[in-house]
Design a protein around this motif. Structure first.
Motif, PDB file in Angstrom:
ATOM      1  N   LYS A  13       0.838  -1.206   0.000  1.00 25.68           N
ATOM      2  CA  LYS A  13       0.000   0.000   0.000  1.00 25.68           C
ATOM      3  C   LYS A  13       0.873   1.256   0.000  1.00 25.68           C
ATOM      4  O   LYS A  13       0.538   2.257  -0.629  1.00 25.68           O
ATOM      5  CB  LYS A  13      -0.955   0.005   1.204  1.00 25.68           C
ATOM      6  N   GLN A  16       1.984   1.871  -3.486  1.00 28.10           N
ATOM      7  CA  GLN A  16       0.859   2.388  -4.271  1.00 28.10           C
ATOM      8  C   GLN A  16       0.657   3.872  -3.995  1.00 28.10           C
ATOM      9  O   GLN A  16       0.469   4.663  -4.927  1.00 28.10           O
ATOM     10  CB  GLN A  16      -0.418   1.610  -3.954  1.00 28.10           C
ATOM     11  N   THR A  17       0.726   4.266  -2.733  1.00 31.20           N
ATOM     12  CA  THR A  17       0.583   5.672  -2.367  1.00 31.20           C
ATOM     13  C   THR A  17       1.693   6.499  -2.997  1.00 31.20           C
ATOM     14  O   THR A  17       1.448   7.589  -3.540  1.00 31.20           O
ATOM     15  CB  THR A  17       0.597   5.836  -0.828  1.00 31.20           C
ATOM     16  N   ASN A  20       1.089   6.835  -6.732  1.00 34.94           N
ATOM     17  CA  ASN A  20      -0.006   7.769  -7.006  1.00 34.94           C
ATOM     18  C   ASN A  20       0.388   9.224  -6.807  1.00 34.94           C
ATOM     19  O   ASN A  20      -0.270  10.125  -7.336  1.00 34.94           O
ATOM     20  CB  ASN A  20      -1.229   7.439  -6.148  1.00 34.94           C
ATOM     21  N   SER A  21       1.449   9.471  -6.055  1.00 34.24           N
ATOM     22  CA  SER A  21       1.890  10.852  -5.837  1.00 34.24           C
ATOM     23  C   SER A  21       2.826  11.345  -6.939  1.00 34.24           C
ATOM     24  O   SER A  21       3.196  12.510  -6.964  1.00 34.24           O
ATOM     25  CB  SER A  21       2.578  10.980  -4.476  1.00 34.24           C
ATOM     26  N   TYR A  23       3.507  12.456 -10.651  1.00 33.20           N
ATOM     27  CA  TYR A  23       2.737  12.969 -11.786  1.00 33.20           C
ATOM     28  C   TYR A  23       3.529  12.955 -13.093  1.00 33.20           C
ATOM     29  O   TYR A  23       2.958  12.930 -14.162  1.00 33.20           O
ATOM     30  CB  TYR A  23       2.242  14.391 -11.486  1.00 33.20           C
ATOM     31  N   LYS A  28       7.283   7.936 -13.219  1.00 37.32           N
ATOM     32  CA  LYS A  28       6.458   6.740 -13.050  1.00 37.32           C
ATOM     33  C   LYS A  28       7.135   5.540 -13.710  1.00 37.32           C
ATOM     34  O   LYS A  28       7.139   4.435 -13.169  1.00 37.32           O
ATOM     35  CB  LYS A  28       5.061   6.943 -13.648  1.00 37.32           C
ATOM     36  N   LEU A  69       0.043  -3.840  -9.108  1.00 36.67           N
ATOM     37  CA  LEU A  69       0.037  -2.836 -10.166  1.00 36.67           C
ATOM     38  C   LEU A  69       0.051  -3.627 -11.467  1.00 36.67           C
ATOM     39  O   LEU A  69       0.932  -4.458 -11.686  1.00 36.67           O
ATOM     40  CB  LEU A  69       1.271  -1.938 -10.072  1.00 36.67           C
ATOM     41  N   THR A  88      -3.158   0.102 -13.857  1.00 41.14           N
ATOM     42  CA  THR A  88      -4.202   0.169 -12.839  1.00 41.14           C
ATOM     43  C   THR A  88      -3.763  -0.646 -11.637  1.00 41.14           C
ATOM     44  O   THR A  88      -2.818  -1.441 -11.714  1.00 41.14           O
ATOM     45  CB  THR A  88      -5.558  -0.334 -13.372  1.00 41.14           C
ATOM     46  N   PHE A  89      -4.450  -0.436 -10.533  1.00 41.72           N
ATOM     47  CA  PHE A  89      -4.195  -1.200  -9.319  1.00 41.72           C
ATOM     48  C   PHE A  89      -5.362  -2.149  -9.078  1.00 41.72           C
ATOM     49  O   PHE A  89      -6.515  -1.789  -9.321  1.00 41.72           O
ATOM     50  CB  PHE A  89      -4.053  -0.264  -8.109  1.00 41.72           C
ATOM     51  N   TYR A 129     -12.285   8.839  -0.881  1.00 43.30           N
ATOM     52  CA  TYR A 129     -11.389   9.955  -1.160  1.00 43.30           C
ATOM     53  C   TYR A 129     -12.052  11.002  -2.032  1.00 43.30           C
ATOM     54  O   TYR A 129     -11.634  12.124  -2.114  1.00 43.30           O
ATOM     55  CB  TYR A 129     -10.117   9.456  -1.855  1.00 43.30           C
TER      56      TYR A 129
END
Length: 153
Positions: A13, A16-17, A20-21, A23, A28, A69, A88-89, A129
């Motif tokens: 997790k 994943q966080t 996701n942060s 951009y 990535k 992922l 995608t997750f 969220y």
């Protein structure tokens, strides 16, 4: 495009966080390239030869329980670069959450996805969220009853 290539990476997790942060696409890509692939597979695409938009669903191979992922590419490539098509997750689990909405009340049920048996005393954290039009976020804990159910109003 005749084929899509998929790679699954088991992640935490926290990973994943962190992902996701990010951009910037190149950052990535760097993140993905540091991960160890768990599973790779490909899928053939059907060419309708009609130049219309189409959607396709693919079955995922069996994955152990965990967070993943999933990366789709258009070339079979060991390094993920500008060939990344999508990501995608997912979470692989033996549990399913069923939602039944009645006006402003939501009835949820946690069941074993293989047998359909309700999961009694399951601890559920309901978190949203997306604050929506009323700018309300949700972060509440529930415990299921003997039918595997809990209610959120």
């Amino acid at each position: 495009m005749k084929k899509v290539y998929f790679t699954a990476f088991e992640i935490t997790k926290n990973q994943q966080t962190k992902f996701n942060s990010i951009y910037n696409d190149s950052l990535k890509t760097e993140f993905i390239n540091k991960l160890k692939p768990t599973l790779k597979w490909d899928a053939e695409l059907k060419n309708e030869i009609d130049y219309q938009q189409h959607a396709t669903e693919f079955l995922l191979p069996k994955l152990n329980n965990g967070n993943y992922l999933i990366v789709a590419t258009i070339t079979k490539n060991l390094k993920y670069d500008d060939n990344i098509f999508a990501h995608t997750f997912i979470q692989a689990t033996n549990l399913a959450l069923i939602e039944n909405r009645q006006t402003s009340t939501y009835l949820y049920q946690v069941v074993d996805r293989n047998t359909g048996k309700p999961i009694e005393n399951a601890q559920v954290n309901l978190k949203n969220y997306n604050t929506g039009k009323y700018n309300k976020s949700i972060d509440k804990n529930f415990v299921t009853n003997n039918y595997g159910e809990f209610i959120y109003k």
